[in-house]
Enzyme design. Sequence first.
Site, short mmCIF file in Angstrom:
data_model
loop_
_atom_site.label_atom_id
_atom_site.label_comp_id
_atom_site.label_asym_id
_atom_site.label_seq_id
_atom_site.Cartn_x
_atom_site.Cartn_y
_atom_site.Cartn_z
N LEU A 1 0.99 -1.07 -0.04
CA LEU A 1 0.13 -0.17 0.03
C LEU A 1 0.82 1.31 0.01
CD1 LEU A 1 -2.70 -0.74 2.71
CD2 LEU A 1 -2.78 -1.25 0.14
N GLY A 2 1.99 1.17 0.61
CA GLY A 2 2.95 2.32 0.78
C GLY A 2 4.37 1.98 0.69
N GLN A 3 5.10 2.97 0.36
CA GLN A 3 6.55 2.43 0.42
C GLN A 3 7.15 3.56 1.31
OE1 GLN A 3 8.44 0.64 -1.63
NE2 GLN A 3 10.02 1.16 -0.38
N VAL A 4 8.07 3.00 2.25
CA VAL A 4 8.91 3.58 3.48
C VAL A 4 10.32 4.10 2.97
CG1 VAL A 4 9.73 3.43 5.61
CG2 VAL A 4 7.65 2.50 5.06
N LYS A 23 6.56 7.37 4.93
CA LYS A 23 5.77 6.36 4.28
C LYS A 23 4.76 7.18 3.28
CE LYS A 23 2.62 3.77 6.21
NZ LYS A 23 1.96 2.49 7.06
N ASP A 154 -1.52 -6.33 13.05
CA ASP A 154 -0.37 -6.70 12.01
C ASP A 154 0.98 -6.79 12.56
OD1 ASP A 154 0.07 -6.70 9.70
OD2 ASP A 154 0.68 -5.05 8.88
#
Length: 201
Positions: A1-4, A23, A154
Amino acid sequence: LGQVYKCVTVSPTTKKKQEVAVKVQRPDVEETIALDLYLLRFVAPLARKLFGLNTDLEDLVDTWGVRFVDELDYKKEAYNAAKFSQSIAQTPLAESVFAPTVLAELSSRRVLTTEWVDGRRLDECEGPQVSKLCSTAIVAYLTMMLETGLLHADPHPGNLIVASDGRLAILDWGLVTSLPPKLQVAYIEHIAHLVAKDYEK
């Protein structure tokens, strides 16, 4: 869903540098998830009929979808992390477990900026500290479930980091669930009956 990404911020007044984690939500992810959920909901009654399932698959997809969509709102994630930090500070775990501090002024619905945590994944640690860290993680999750009511949902190895100071950092507060007090009491009663080997109750 996202990139850090690992970045460095510089204070305009003090010129102090700080390492941060940024993020960024992937482009068009909302549209992709909406289409996926639509298709799953369309297929759900067909799958139920085809495989003779006695489960409300549409409701399952809807419930799953709500959680998925919540993960797309980084403001909610920031709120969840802050709420955890506030609640865990009132417990004996205050010096052992933490969520990275959110930099609200550098965050939005699609960008989340937090302090960078130097450390190692819990599953990559070795030696005598591992048992203690695993116990800390278990107690932290039991505290969330039975006391504070906001449960990080999670807990995969990439989200449990042993910081350089020895504390356990819990990352990624996008997927959480809230446990109402009535359910918490029910869990405590079940655990008490299991410990007492009182299985009929």
